[in-house]
Design a protein around this motif. Sequence first.
Motif, PDB file in Angstrom:
ATOM      1  N   PRO A 160      -0.762 -10.637  -0.851  1.00 21.30           N
ATOM      2  CA  PRO A 160      -1.948 -11.401  -0.414  1.00 21.30           C
ATOM      3  C   PRO A 160      -2.420 -12.431  -1.432  1.00 21.30           C
ATOM      4  CG  PRO A 160      -2.540  -9.131  -0.935  1.00 21.30           C
ATOM      5  CD  PRO A 160      -1.058  -9.198  -0.924  1.00 21.30           C
ATOM      6  N   VAL A 161      -2.304 -12.139  -2.707  1.00 21.09           N
ATOM      7  CA  VAL A 161      -2.731 -13.105  -3.724  1.00 21.09           C
ATOM      8  C   VAL A 161      -1.812 -14.321  -3.705  1.00 21.09           C
ATOM      9  CG1 VAL A 161      -2.901 -13.510  -6.207  1.00 21.09           C
ATOM     10  CG2 VAL A 161      -3.893 -11.455  -5.212  1.00 21.09           C
ATOM     11  N   ALA A 162      -0.509 -14.103  -3.591  1.00 18.11           N
ATOM     12  CA  ALA A 162       0.430 -15.221  -3.520  1.00 18.11           C
ATOM     13  C   ALA A 162       0.178 -16.059  -2.274  1.00 18.11           C
ATOM     14  CB  ALA A 162       1.869 -14.702  -3.536  1.00 18.11           C
ATOM     15  N   ALA A 163      -0.095 -15.406  -1.148  1.00 21.09           N
ATOM     16  CA  ALA A 163      -0.382 -16.136   0.087  1.00 21.09           C
ATOM     17  C   ALA A 163      -1.659 -16.957  -0.045  1.00 21.09           C
ATOM     18  CB  ALA A 163      -0.499 -15.153   1.250  1.00 21.09           C
ATOM     19  N   LEU A 164      -2.706 -16.366  -0.621  1.00 20.79           N
ATOM     20  CA  LEU A 164      -3.961 -17.081  -0.816  1.00 20.79           C
ATOM     21  C   LEU A 164      -3.766 -18.306  -1.694  1.00 20.79           C
ATOM     22  CD1 LEU A 164      -7.034 -17.286  -0.536  1.00 20.79           C
ATOM     23  CD2 LEU A 164      -7.237 -15.704  -2.469  1.00 20.79           C
ATOM     24  N   HIS A 165      -3.016 -18.148  -2.765  1.00 23.00           N
ATOM     25  CA  HIS A 165      -2.754 -19.272  -3.662  1.00 23.00           C
ATOM     26  C   HIS A 165      -1.984 -20.374  -2.940  1.00 23.00           C
ATOM     27  CE1 HIS A 165      -2.272 -21.283  -7.503  1.00 23.00           C
ATOM     28  NE2 HIS A 165      -0.980 -21.371  -7.287  1.00 23.00           N
ATOM     29  N   GLY A 166      -1.004 -20.000  -2.124  1.00 22.93           N
ATOM     30  CA  GLY A 166      -0.234 -20.985  -1.377  1.00 22.93           C
ATOM     31  C   GLY A 166      -1.081 -21.744  -0.370  1.00 22.93           C
ATOM     32  N   VAL A 190      -8.107 -22.934  -6.760  1.00 22.62           N
ATOM     33  CA  VAL A 190      -6.676 -22.802  -7.020  1.00 22.62           C
ATOM     34  C   VAL A 190      -6.428 -22.213  -8.405  1.00 22.62           C
ATOM     35  CG1 VAL A 190      -4.517 -24.077  -7.350  1.00 22.62           C
ATOM     36  CG2 VAL A 190      -6.021 -24.648  -5.433  1.00 22.62           C
ATOM     37  N   ALA A 191      -7.199 -22.696  -9.402  1.00 26.79           N
ATOM     38  CA  ALA A 191      -7.053 -22.186 -10.768  1.00 26.79           C
ATOM     39  C   ALA A 191      -7.397 -20.703 -10.848  1.00 26.79           C
ATOM     40  CB  ALA A 191      -7.925 -22.990 -11.724  1.00 26.79           C
ATOM     41  N   LEU A 196      -5.791 -14.930 -11.007  1.00 29.87           N
ATOM     42  CA  LEU A 196      -5.712 -13.637 -10.327  1.00 29.87           C
ATOM     43  C   LEU A 196      -4.265 -13.219 -10.134  1.00 29.87           C
ATOM     44  CD1 LEU A 196      -7.208 -11.329  -8.912  1.00 29.87           C
ATOM     45  CD2 LEU A 196      -7.226 -12.704  -6.822  1.00 29.87           C
ATOM     46  N   GLY A 197      -3.407 -14.176  -9.791  1.00 32.35           N
ATOM     47  CA  GLY A 197      -1.988 -13.865  -9.642  1.00 32.35           C
ATOM     48  C   GLY A 197      -1.361 -13.409 -10.942  1.00 32.35           C
TER      49      GLY A 197
END
Length: 373
Positions: A160-166, A190-191, A196-197
């Motif tokens: 979910p963190v990777a998806a949110l960042h994308g 984004v930062a 978080l990632g």
Amino acid sequence: ELNTTNDDLEARSAELEEVAATLQEQRGRAELERGKLSLILDAMTDALMVVDPSGAIVMTNRAYDTLFGGPTAAWTPEDDAGRVLPAEEWPQARAARGEAFTMRFSVRRDGERRWFEATNRGEAQADWASVVVIRDITDRSLRALQERFIAAAGHELRTPVAALHGFLQLLERELETAPAGALHRLEQAVAETRLLGDLVTRLFDVGLIQQGRLSIRHEAVDLTQLIRDVAAAIETLHPEAEVRVEAEARIRVSGDALQLRQALMNLLLNAVVHAGPTEVEMAARRTESKHVVVEIRDRGRGLPGSVRSHLFEPFIVDGSGSTAGLGLGLYLAREIVAAHGGTIAVEDRSGGGTVARVELPAVSRRAGTRRAA
């Protein structure tokens, strides 16, 4: 007849005196052995209780009295979920029935919950009593729970963190004509998702390390170039930082470039954050013992005494509030360096500041993949 009777009485009296002396000697030996046994039992770090066939506790040692308050003190065993165990499942009851068992339970005392492991050998013990040994496993249990949580959290949060960042990066590209204030807030979002990632990745790596599953791929690594790349990356993330690199040409080590990059990034970031506006130096050199030494030097506030002894432990932060994180950077750096057969140390620098020193073997190894110990 009177003389004969008197002689018999004297003989019987002598026999009784002899028996009394023997009994006294046996009593003395028994008391001595009892004293030795008591000394041995009290010297045990594990708690011990002796249970009679009715389930009553008839004897304990000092460790038991310290943990549970003595043989007459009442305590209630619970399972891992905090539910009270049925009376027939208590260690005293199982021992009274002559069962051989090893069981885990917890007890709440004075508002604190502690975990224990009780062991009884069952049929190997005497008919009149059964001995139960109880070990405090609180630290081991909490550590196991922590490791399971870290592994689960790192695994579940990555997607979910990777998806949110994308999604935020896509939105940033699509809103190039949006008002400056909105774009600035989007850049901040984004930062923050990138940070978080990074934290989630660290949790995931810690989980792999604690399970002994961190993969290290050994290949020739140009450490000189790697150091320059790390310095450039930190200066990009922290424009206020000034990193000066001093490295001999073509220093090579055998290892995993990505893992070594992470270790050096963690060390350099730690120095930049604590050094303030001063320059940070990053140097690398070969030694005569076929090793490579990398030093990261800063002129920060140094190492507080309360932090020094726990510097490389996970989830340890200095409490200054100068940096956000989980206290995993130095721990991960140490584990990665150790997996490469190297050592790491942080010490005070003459004139103020600190020096982080990493020593890695420069001897080439066969390329391959192995797991960190």
